[in-house]
Every structure is written in structure tokens, then in C-alpha cells.
Design an enzyme around this catalytic site. Structure first.
Site, PDB file in Angstrom:
ATOM      1  N   GLY A 188       0.824  -1.221   0.000  1.00  0.00           N
ATOM      2  CA  GLY A 188       0.000   0.000   0.000  1.00  0.00           C
ATOM      3  C   GLY A 188       0.851   1.261   0.000  1.00  0.00           C
ATOM      4  O   GLY A 188       0.500   2.251   0.638  1.00  0.00           O
ATOM      5  N   TYR A 226     -13.278  -2.309  10.924  1.00  0.00           N
ATOM      6  CA  TYR A 226     -11.888  -1.820  10.949  1.00  0.00           C
ATOM      7  C   TYR A 226     -11.268  -2.020  12.337  1.00  0.00           C
ATOM      8  O   TYR A 226     -10.104  -2.435  12.462  1.00  0.00           O
ATOM      9  CB  TYR A 226     -11.920  -0.338  10.569  1.00  0.00           C
ATOM     10  CG  TYR A 226     -10.583   0.349  10.408  1.00  0.00           C
ATOM     11  CD1 TYR A 226      -9.841   0.216   9.233  1.00  0.00           C
ATOM     12  CD2 TYR A 226     -10.082   1.181  11.409  1.00  0.00           C
ATOM     13  CE1 TYR A 226      -8.638   0.885   9.075  1.00  0.00           C
ATOM     14  CE2 TYR A 226      -8.890   1.859  11.257  1.00  0.00           C
ATOM     15  CZ  TYR A 226      -8.161   1.710  10.089  1.00  0.00           C
ATOM     16  OH  TYR A 226      -6.970   2.384   9.942  1.00  0.00           O
ATOM     17  N   ALA A 276     -10.439  -5.610  12.789  1.00  0.00           N
ATOM     18  CA  ALA A 276      -9.260  -5.957  11.978  1.00  0.00           C
ATOM     19  C   ALA A 276      -7.983  -5.427  12.628  1.00  0.00           C
ATOM     20  O   ALA A 276      -6.967  -6.129  12.685  1.00  0.00           O
ATOM     21  CB  ALA A 276      -9.410  -5.399  10.562  1.00  0.00           C
ATOM     22  N   LYS A 277      -8.035  -4.193  13.122  1.00  0.00           N
ATOM     23  CA  LYS A 277      -6.820  -3.586  13.684  1.00  0.00           C
ATOM     24  C   LYS A 277      -6.462  -4.204  15.037  1.00  0.00           C
ATOM     25  O   LYS A 277      -5.287  -4.253  15.407  1.00  0.00           O
ATOM     26  CB  LYS A 277      -6.985  -2.070  13.785  1.00  0.00           C
ATOM     27  CG  LYS A 277      -7.019  -1.373  12.421  1.00  0.00           C
ATOM     28  CD  LYS A 277      -5.830  -1.767  11.549  1.00  0.00           C
ATOM     29  CE  LYS A 277      -5.524  -0.781  10.456  1.00  0.00           C
ATOM     30  NZ  LYS A 277      -4.451  -1.262   9.549  1.00  0.00           N
ATOM     31  N   VAL A 297      -3.008  -7.616  -2.024  1.00  0.00           N
ATOM     32  CA  VAL A 297      -2.536  -8.387  -0.867  1.00  0.00           C
ATOM     33  C   VAL A 297      -3.565  -9.404  -0.370  1.00  0.00           C
ATOM     34  O   VAL A 297      -3.215 -10.334   0.358  1.00  0.00           O
ATOM     35  CB  VAL A 297      -2.099  -7.473   0.312  1.00  0.00           C
ATOM     36  CG1 VAL A 297      -0.923  -6.598  -0.069  1.00  0.00           C
ATOM     37  CG2 VAL A 297      -3.273  -6.652   0.854  1.00  0.00           C
ATOM     38  N   ARG A 351       0.844   5.734  -1.874  1.00  0.00           N
ATOM     39  CA  ARG A 351       0.510   7.055  -1.304  1.00  0.00           C
ATOM     40  C   ARG A 351       0.483   6.958   0.225  1.00  0.00           C
ATOM     41  O   ARG A 351       0.685   5.882   0.798  1.00  0.00           O
ATOM     42  CB  ARG A 351      -0.842   7.527  -1.829  1.00  0.00           C
ATOM     43  CG  ARG A 351      -1.990   6.681  -1.309  1.00  0.00           C
ATOM     44  CD  ARG A 351      -3.324   7.087  -1.889  1.00  0.00           C
ATOM     45  NE  ARG A 351      -4.400   6.598  -1.036  1.00  0.00           N
ATOM     46  CZ  ARG A 351      -5.652   6.445  -1.421  1.00  0.00           C
ATOM     47  NH1 ARG A 351      -5.993   6.729  -2.666  1.00  0.00           N
ATOM     48  NH2 ARG A 351      -6.567   6.028  -0.578  1.00  0.00           N
ATOM     49  N   SER A 407      -3.934   0.379  14.597  1.00  0.00           N
ATOM     50  CA  SER A 407      -4.552   1.709  14.677  1.00  0.00           C
ATOM     51  C   SER A 407      -5.077   1.924  16.092  1.00  0.00           C
ATOM     52  O   SER A 407      -5.402   0.946  16.788  1.00  0.00           O
ATOM     53  CB  SER A 407      -5.727   1.784  13.695  1.00  0.00           C
ATOM     54  OG  SER A 407      -6.523   2.924  13.953  1.00  0.00           O
TER      55      SER A 407
END
Ligand SMILES: NC(=O)c1ccc[n+]([C@@H]2O[C@H](COP(=O)([O-])OP(=O)(O)OC[C@H]3O[C@@H](n4cnc5c(N)ncnc54)[C@H](O)[C@@H]3O)[C@@H](O)[C@H]2O)c1
Length: 249
Positions: free
Chosen positions: A9, A150, A153-154, A60, A12, A138
Site C-alpha cells: 500500500g 476496521y 481488523a486492527k 494483498v 501514497r 490503529s
């Protein structure tokens, strides 16, 4: 010989800053993102600063794509012994409005992606007797409204990191996670847009809640990743480092 790093990733945002920092640290860097063409800006910046970089298009979350990408990096740049699992997406919504696609999409990029990438590079690290895996978690791992996918997942990235550290330590491989707070990137700009607030106001409001009184920049994460990737960080493993301008749990 130069060590080779893969930063997922890295077209950017945080990934691009990490790729540039690792290149300036002297590593050959594979700039991996969904489409090879979008990697050009990061690769050009590295090469024009005198570094070595390769653009690699890969998803990925797809096993065959990951295996092919890692093989290509090993052949064209050298065996990868540093892996930064940074690729990520958000698909925010309150639980009652969240679709299965939004849940699966986030799980697949962060968790499946980090698993597939780590599994594909581990043999190179074991062969070299040296490896560094850095996973992007995160502060949302601690819970964040509208991010049940999210956040899960984090938080998952943290358990994944600790287990990698336990399994791979005896091969000279460390695994750590960086948990950023608010970092100014297209991801946070998109969040501002979603909640209907101008990005400048959104950043100002975020900064007012952060002890160092500013939002983070991608370079803040790149500097931490640079340390964790270094030889000198060999006794730091299985840790989650919150890079958030103040303490977090
Ligand atoms: N920006 C923040 O405040 C913040 C805070 C905490 C954690 N993070 C995490 O840091 C990482 C980078 O975030 P960012 O803000 O730079 O995001 P970004 O959206 O600016 O960049 C993410 C990059 O990942 C790539 N990507 C997405 N899915 C991919 C896939 N399947 N395969 C390969 N590449 C893929 C995108 O194309 C993009 O270039 C993410 O894991 C994110 O969750 C960001």
C-alpha cells in the site's frame, strides 16, 4: 549487499512515506500497491533521491497475486527480509447499516493480506536468519464508532503480530505493530468527507484532542517503522507502539 524491504500500500499516504524513509536508510524497496502504475510517484521519488525501488502491482488479499509479487521481488530486487504490512481500506458504517461486503472487504485487506504477505516472505527471512515484520494497527483497535469492521481488523493485527513474534523469534525475525492515531492522508480526508466536515476543520478538531497539539504526518509513522526495521531493534518484538501524539491503552 543491500537488504530488501516490501512496503504494501505504498503508492501514497503512510506507505509512501515509509517506503521513502526505508530507501533513504539504504534498503532496496518494493513499492507494492493494487496497480503497478500508481506506484510510479513513490518509485520516482526514491530513485531521484538516489535510492533503489521497484514498482509491484498486487492485491494483498489474493493468494496467487501475493505469491507472484514476492517471487518477483526476490528475483528482481533481492530476498525480502523486511516487510511492512501497511495496505488498508476503510468501509465505515454503524453496525446496523454495515454490509457483509464491507465487513469482508476490510478483513480481507488487513488480516488476510497481512497473513498472506507474511507467509510468503517468512522463508526468505528464515533463510537469512534475519527479518523484520511491521504491521499497521490503529488506535481504532481500542474501539471507534462506525468502525466495527476496521476496529476488529486492527485489534486482530495486534494478536497476529504477537504470535508472529513468538513463532519467528528464534530465526532472528522480529514482529511489531505500529498503531497510529490521526494521520493526515487521503484515508482521513475521506473520513472528513463522509461525516460532512471540511478537512481543515476536521484536522483542527482532532488536533485539539491530541496532547502534542497537532495531527500526525505520514513521516511520524515512517520514522517509527525505520527504527523497528533496523538491526538495533532486534530485542524489540511482539510490541504495539502507539504513535498518536499522546498515551493510549
Ligand atoms: N491515516 C490514518 O489516520 C491511519 C490511522 C491508523 C492506521 N492507519 C493505517 O495505516 C495504513 C495506511 O493508511 P493511509 O492513511 O496511508 O491510507 P491510504 O488510503 O492513503 O493508502 C492506503 C494504500 O493501500 C492500498 N491498498 C488498499 N487495498 C490494497 C490491496 N488489497 N492490495 C494492495 N494495496 C492496497 C491503496 O491503494 C492505497 O495506496 C492502513 O493500514 C491504515 O489502516 C491509518
Amino acid at each position: 549487499m543491500k537488504k530488501t524491504a516490501i512496503v504494501t500500500g505504498s503508492a501514497r499516504g503512510i506507505g509512501a512515506a515509509v517506503a521513502k524513509k526505508l530507501a533513504s536508510d539504504g534498503y532496496a524497496v518494493a513499492v507494492l500497491d493494487l496497480d503497478e502504475s500508481v506506484c510510479a510517484a513513490t518509485v520516482d521519488a526514491i530513485v531521484s533521491a538516489g535510492g533503489q525501488a521497484l514498482a509491484v502491482g498486487a492485491n494483498v488479499a489474493e493468494e496467487a497475486s501475493v505469491v507472484a509479487a514476492v517471487e518477483r521481488v526476490a528475483t528482481e530486487l533481492g530476498a525480502p527480509t523486511i516487510l511492512i504490512n501497511n495496505a488498508g481500506i476503510t468501509r465505515d458504517n454503524l453496525l446496523f447499516k454495515m454490509t457483509v461486503e464491507d465487513w469482508d472487504g476490510v478483513m480481507n485487506v488487513h488480516l488476510r493480506g497481512a497473513f498472506l504477505m507474511s507467509r510468503a516472505v517468512q522463508q526468505h527471512m528464515v533463510d537469512a536468519g534475519f527479518g523484520r515484520i511491521v504491521n499497521l494497527s490503529s488506535t481504532s483497535a481500542l474501539g471507534n464508532r462506525g468502525q466495527v469492521n476496521y476496529s476488529a481488523a486492527k485489534a486482530g493485527m495486534q494478536g497476529f503480530t504477537k504470535t508472529l513474534a513468538i513463532e519467528l523469534g528464534k530465526f532472528g525475525v522480529t514482529a511489531n505493530a505500529i498503531a497510529p492515531g490521526f494521520i493526515e492522508t487521503e484515508m482521513t480526508a475521506a473520513t472528513a468527507e463522509r461525516v460532512g466536515v471540511g478537512f481543515e476543520d476536521f484536522k483542527k478538531a482532532a488536533a485539539s484532542q491530541i496532547p502534542v497539539n497537532r495531527v500526525g504526518q505520514p513521516e511520524d509513522i515512517a520514522n517509527t517503522a525505520s527504527f523497528l526495521a533496523s538491526e538495533g531493534a532486534g530485542f524489540v518484538s511482539g510490541q504495539v507502539i502507539y504513535v498518536a501524539g499522546g498515551p493510549k491503552d
